[in-house]
Design a protein around this motif. Structure first.
Motif, PDB file in Angstrom:
ATOM      1  N   ALA A  26       0.835  -1.203   0.000  1.00  0.00           N
ATOM      2  CA  ALA A  26       0.000   0.000   0.000  1.00  0.00           C
ATOM      3  C   ALA A  26       0.868   1.250   0.000  1.00  0.00           C
ATOM      4  N   TYR A  27       1.883   1.267   0.844  1.00  0.00           N
ATOM      5  CA  TYR A  27       2.793   2.417   0.866  1.00  0.00           C
ATOM      6  C   TYR A  27       3.485   2.584  -0.485  1.00  0.00           C
ATOM      7  N   GLN A  28       3.847   1.466  -1.100  1.00  0.00           N
ATOM      8  CA  GLN A  28       4.479   1.535  -2.418  1.00  0.00           C
ATOM      9  C   GLN A  28       3.551   2.173  -3.445  1.00  0.00           C
ATOM     10  N   ARG A  29       2.295   1.760  -3.454  1.00  0.00           N
ATOM     11  CA  ARG A  29       1.329   2.337  -4.395  1.00  0.00           C
ATOM     12  C   ARG A  29       1.149   3.832  -4.144  1.00  0.00           C
ATOM     13  N   TYR A  30       1.166   4.226  -2.887  1.00  0.00           N
ATOM     14  CA  TYR A  30       1.051   5.657  -2.581  1.00  0.00           C
ATOM     15  C   TYR A  30       2.268   6.416  -3.090  1.00  0.00           C
ATOM     16  N   HIS A  31       3.455   5.913  -2.804  1.00  0.00           N
ATOM     17  CA  HIS A  31       4.684   6.602  -3.211  1.00  0.00           C
ATOM     18  C   HIS A  31       4.821   6.681  -4.727  1.00  0.00           C
ATOM     19  N   GLU A  32       4.299   5.692  -5.439  1.00  0.00           N
ATOM     20  CA  GLU A  32       4.390   5.670  -6.900  1.00  0.00           C
ATOM     21  C   GLU A  32       3.239   6.396  -7.572  1.00  0.00           C
ATOM     22  N   GLY A  33       2.344   6.984  -6.767  1.00  0.00           N
ATOM     23  CA  GLY A  33       1.223   7.744  -7.324  1.00  0.00           C
ATOM     24  C   GLY A  33       0.146   6.883  -7.946  1.00  0.00           C
ATOM     25  N   LYS A  34       0.090   5.606  -7.570  1.00  0.00           N
ATOM     26  CA  LYS A  34      -0.884   4.694  -8.171  1.00  0.00           C
ATOM     27  C   LYS A  34      -2.121   4.488  -7.299  1.00  0.00           C
ATOM     28  N   MET A  35      -2.101   5.037  -6.098  1.00  0.00           N
ATOM     29  CA  MET A  35      -3.238   4.857  -5.198  1.00  0.00           C
ATOM     30  C   MET A  35      -4.401   5.736  -5.624  1.00  0.00           C
ATOM     31  N   GLN A  36      -5.590   5.171  -5.586  1.00  0.00           N
ATOM     32  CA  GLN A  36      -6.788   5.901  -5.982  1.00  0.00           C
ATOM     33  C   GLN A  36      -7.802   5.909  -4.848  1.00  0.00           C
ATOM     34  N   ASP A  37      -8.643   6.934  -4.854  1.00  0.00           N
ATOM     35  CA  ASP A  37      -9.737   7.022  -3.895  1.00  0.00           C
ATOM     36  C   ASP A  37     -11.034   6.626  -4.583  1.00  0.00           C
ATOM     37  N   TYR A  38     -11.858   5.897  -3.850  1.00  0.00           N
ATOM     38  CA  TYR A  38     -13.186   5.624  -4.374  1.00  0.00           C
ATOM     39  C   TYR A  38     -14.205   5.886  -3.285  1.00  0.00           C
ATOM     40  N   ILE A  39     -15.147   6.747  -3.584  1.00  0.00           N
ATOM     41  CA  ILE A  39     -16.213   7.079  -2.648  1.00  0.00           C
ATOM     42  C   ILE A  39     -17.530   6.603  -3.250  1.00  0.00           C
ATOM     43  N   PRO A  40     -18.287   5.777  -2.535  1.00  0.00           N
ATOM     44  CA  PRO A  40     -19.552   5.287  -3.097  1.00  0.00           C
ATOM     45  C   PRO A  40     -20.512   6.427  -3.384  1.00  0.00           C
ATOM     46  N   THR A  41     -21.246   6.301  -4.469  1.00  0.00           N
ATOM     47  CA  THR A  41     -22.206   7.334  -4.848  1.00  0.00           C
ATOM     48  C   THR A  41     -23.480   7.203  -4.012  1.00  0.00           C
ATOM     49  N   ASP A  42     -24.265   8.268  -3.994  1.00  0.00           N
ATOM     50  CA  ASP A  42     -25.547   8.226  -3.293  1.00  0.00           C
ATOM     51  C   ASP A  42     -26.444   7.144  -3.884  1.00  0.00           C
ATOM     52  N   GLU A  43     -26.342   6.961  -5.201  1.00  0.00           N
ATOM     53  CA  GLU A  43     -27.170   5.954  -5.870  1.00  0.00           C
ATOM     54  C   GLU A  43     -26.778   4.540  -5.425  1.00  0.00           C
TER      55      GLU A  43
END
Length: 332
Positions: free
Chosen positions: A303-320
């Motif tokens: 996880a830290y590696q993905r963050y440092h390499e800029g590959k980490m993404q955020d996903y927020i569930p939609t209201d739908e």
């Protein structure tokens, strides 16, 4: 809670126990406890964490546990979930269903839970009691108490000994990808995806809700402890949700300053603690901020590696998406 539950299982004359685990901290604790008492331990580990944290899995195996990625083909509910969602990353709700099913199928086995339920919060109050002793020893009075919240046992254990003493500001911090308190419904719901557990009144996203494969496996639970849910409903605690990229930014800064590499779950509390400290710096107000550092992140380096390499993404569930899940809540 692991030692206590393993002890009572041994006293009951059981052969072994089954359980779920997300990031693996609870599974590791129970595996170790079962090794102490000579009990078989079968762990259903959320699939995305099983894949993201292979060394956590191997620690459990070293202690003698059998570890299965969930959902799996080993159970009826696992096969059903995979048939309906073949590409699912799993969830704690799925893993609970499988562990309950396997306990029911084997003589001399019982299912034990690592969070959510009242007895687990009771065991976890050792966290808050030790915190109080440490603060009292140095004559420190807390103003604010912050902890991460997935199922709620860690935060519940931290804050319970403080409740009712004075007007503390207590903040539960959850993942924005699984916002049970901040966007959930206070309703009766099943504690598991397979809907085999008793109903519990709690803040929930719906037992069928499966969060995105975030790197905070311990916070990927659709519901919340009934005790914490009631405290939040009554306005006695606050709740905030944080995106994982912001969490890892805070974790990285914390590691560089303190020399401690925090677990992603812990880093949710760290993020809010840092934000509150910055507010104090801006206003000149002095506050004593207590936060729960619940674990280290040495098994989370992917996880830290993905963050440092800029590959980490955020996903927020939609209201739908949430509305679709709420529509399936039990009709009471």
């Amino acid at each position: 809670s692991a030692i206590a539950q393993a002890y009572y299982a041994k006293e009951q004359g059981l052969k072994g126990v089954t359980t779920e685990t997300g990031a693996g901290q609870w599974g590791t604790a129970l595996s170790m406890a079962c090794a102490y008492f000579g009990l078989d331990c079968q762990v259903y580990m959320v699939k995305c964490s099983y894949e993201q944290k292979p060394f956590r899995r191997e620690v459990m195996r070293t202690y003698g546990a059998a570890v299965t990625p969930s959902p799996s083909m080993a159970t009826e509910i696992g096969r059903k979930i995979l048939a309906d969602h073949p590409d699912t990353s799993g969830s704690l709700g799925c893993a609970i269903s499988e562990a309950v099913e396997m306990a029911a199928k084997q003589d001399g086995y019982r299912y034990v839970l690592g969070s959510v339920l009242n007895q687990v919060l009771l065991h976890q109050t050792i966290i808050g009691l030790e915190t109080k002793v440490a603060l009292d020893k140095y004559g420190i009075q807390a103003d604010m108490i912050i902890g991460c919240a997935g199922g709620g046992s860690n935060l519940g254990g931290l804050i319970s000994p403080f409740m009712g003493e004075r007007d503390y500001q207590i903040i539960a911090v959850e993942s924005a990808s699984c916002p049970s308190l901040t966007r959930g419904k206070f309703a009766y719901d099943y504690c598991d995806t397979g809907m085999v557990t008793p109903l519990q009144k709690m803040y929930t996203l719906g037992s069928g809700f499966i969060p995105s494969a975030s790197h905070s496996g311990g916070l990927r639970y659709h519901g919340m402890s009934s005790i914490l849910s009631q405290l939040y409903h009554d306005g006695l605690i606050e709740a905030r949700s944080v995106e994982q990229t912001a969490v890892f930014a805070a974790a990285t800064e914390f590691a560089r300053v303190e020399g401690i590499l925090p677990a992603p779950e812990s880093a949710h509390a760290i993020y809010v603690a840092m934000e509150e400290a910055k507010k104090c710096k801006e206003t000149g107000e002095e506050k004593t901020i207590v936060f729960g550092l619940t674990g280290t992140g040495y098994f989370d380096m992917t996880a830290y590696q993905r963050y440092h390499e800029g590959k980490m993404q955020d996903y927020i569930p939609t209201d739908e998406e949430l509305a679709a899940s709420f529509a399936k809540l039990p009709k009471m």
